[in-house]
Design an enzyme around this catalytic site. Structure first.
Site, PDB file in Angstrom:
ATOM      1  N   CYS A   1       0.830  -1.208   0.000  1.00 20.24           N
ATOM      2  CA  CYS A   1       0.000   0.000   0.000  1.00 20.24           C
ATOM      3  C   CYS A   1       0.866   1.261   0.000  1.00 20.24           C
ATOM      4  O   CYS A   1       1.417   1.637  -1.025  1.00 20.24           O
ATOM      5  CB  CYS A   1      -0.981  -0.025   1.170  1.00 20.24           C
ATOM      6  SG  CYS A   1      -2.344   1.159   0.986  1.00 20.24           S
TER       7      CYS A   1
ATOM      8  N   GLU B   1      -2.218  -8.641   4.128  1.00 12.91           N
ATOM      9  CA  GLU B   1      -2.152  -8.975   5.562  1.00 12.91           C
ATOM     10  C   GLU B   1      -3.461  -8.699   6.288  1.00 12.91           C
ATOM     11  O   GLU B   1      -3.640  -9.138   7.436  1.00 12.91           O
ATOM     12  CB  GLU B   1      -1.011  -8.184   6.226  1.00 12.91           C
ATOM     13  CG  GLU B   1      -1.321  -6.737   6.556  1.00 12.91           C
ATOM     14  CD  GLU B   1      -1.295  -5.771   5.381  1.00 12.91           C
ATOM     15  OE1 GLU B   1      -1.364  -4.548   5.616  1.00 12.91           O
ATOM     16  OE2 GLU B   1      -1.210  -6.221   4.231  1.00 12.91           O
TER      17      GLU B   1
ATOM     18  N   HIS C   1      -3.914  -4.934   0.577  1.00 11.52           N
ATOM     19  CA  HIS C   1      -3.400  -5.363   1.877  1.00 11.52           C
ATOM     20  C   HIS C   1      -3.544  -6.878   2.039  1.00 11.52           C
ATOM     21  O   HIS C   1      -4.556  -7.352   2.578  1.00 11.52           O
ATOM     22  CB  HIS C   1      -4.146  -4.650   3.005  1.00 11.52           C
ATOM     23  CG  HIS C   1      -3.765  -3.224   3.180  1.00 11.52           C
ATOM     24  ND1 HIS C   1      -2.687  -2.827   3.946  1.00 11.52           N
ATOM     25  CD2 HIS C   1      -4.307  -2.093   2.677  1.00 11.52           C
ATOM     26  CE1 HIS C   1      -2.585  -1.508   3.921  1.00 11.52           C
ATOM     27  NE2 HIS C   1      -3.552  -1.035   3.157  1.00 11.52           N
TER      28      HIS C   1
END
Length: 236
Positions: free
Chosen positions: A100, A183, A181
């Site tokens: 990001c 994660e 993202h």
């Protein structure tokens, strides 16, 4: 599997109390996704001016640049220092995974992109996946209003979406950027939407709309985990 290897998270965000309590901070989120047995992981809070020195840089096999509430194109001292560090890591051919904020260069013309997004993979991305099945799309959680506006001449776009022209890119075999993202979980995204609303970065009506449309769908987290760990650890 990762015996003796060392990696560092370059933390570009301030942890909220919620993320600290539930996940051990964003550092904990990244380590949970990327760490393997036998490895050592450290964190440098670069947003607070904490950077590795030259001796420390030499000890690490790879670096992860995280997301942030700041603008990647800003002139904050720590952002300028981070750019200098990235140039140094490039010159040393260190593995760098940018997520990001760690991937962006400027403000997105199309505005905020928040929620689950389907990205389209280029044919050349097939060597990123060990699966015999050729993947053409992947789902990922997005939360950004900046994007990559321009890439270096030798960089290659390997994924895009309807809203964002550069969802993923590679530069040589040592740098990869991901706009979304990998994660994140839906729980983290819901929490982040509330933080953006509290900071008046998004309107109440937009926040309510986002939450109403989230549903139960989760991103392709297992695929993203395998991709990110394989890239960072030179298994691609």
């Amino acid at each position: 599997m990762g015996a003796g290897k060392r990696f560092a998270v370059l933390l570009c965000a301030e942890d909220s109390d919620y993320v600290k309590k539930r996940y051990g901070g964003y550092y904990g989120v990244y380590v949970d996704m990327l760490a393997e047995e036998g490895e050592t992981w450290d964190v440098f809070k670069v947003a607070n001016g904490e950077f590795p020195d030259d001796e420390q840089i030499g000890r690490f096999d790879g670096f992860v640049i995280t997301g942030s509430c700041n603008d990647a194109h800003g002139n904050d001292v720590w952002i300028c220092d981070l750019i200098s560090l990235l140039k140094k890591l490039d010159s040393l051919n260190k593995k760098v995974l940018g997520i990001c904020f760690g991937h962006q260069t400027g403000r997105a013309i199309s505005g905020w992109d928040i929620g689950l997004t389907t990205i389209h993979l280029s044919p050349s991305s097939s060597n990123l996946f060990s699966s015999s099945k050729i993947l053409t799309t992947l789902s990922i959680i997005e939360c950004h209003r900046d994007e990559v506006r321009e890439l270096p001449p030798k960089a290659e776009v390997i994924a895009w979406s309807e809203k964002t022209g550069v969802e993923m890119f590679r530069y040589g075999d040592h740098i990869m950027g991901i706009q979304g993202h990998p994660e994140y979980t839906q729980d983290i995204l819901i929490h982040l939407v509330d933080r953006l609303r509290q900071r008046t970065l998004i309107t109440d009506s937009y926040a309510d709309e986002l939450k109403a449309n989230m549903g139960e769908v989760e991103p392709d987290k297992d695929v993203w985990k395998k991709l990110c760990t394989s890239f960072l650890k030179g298994r691609l």
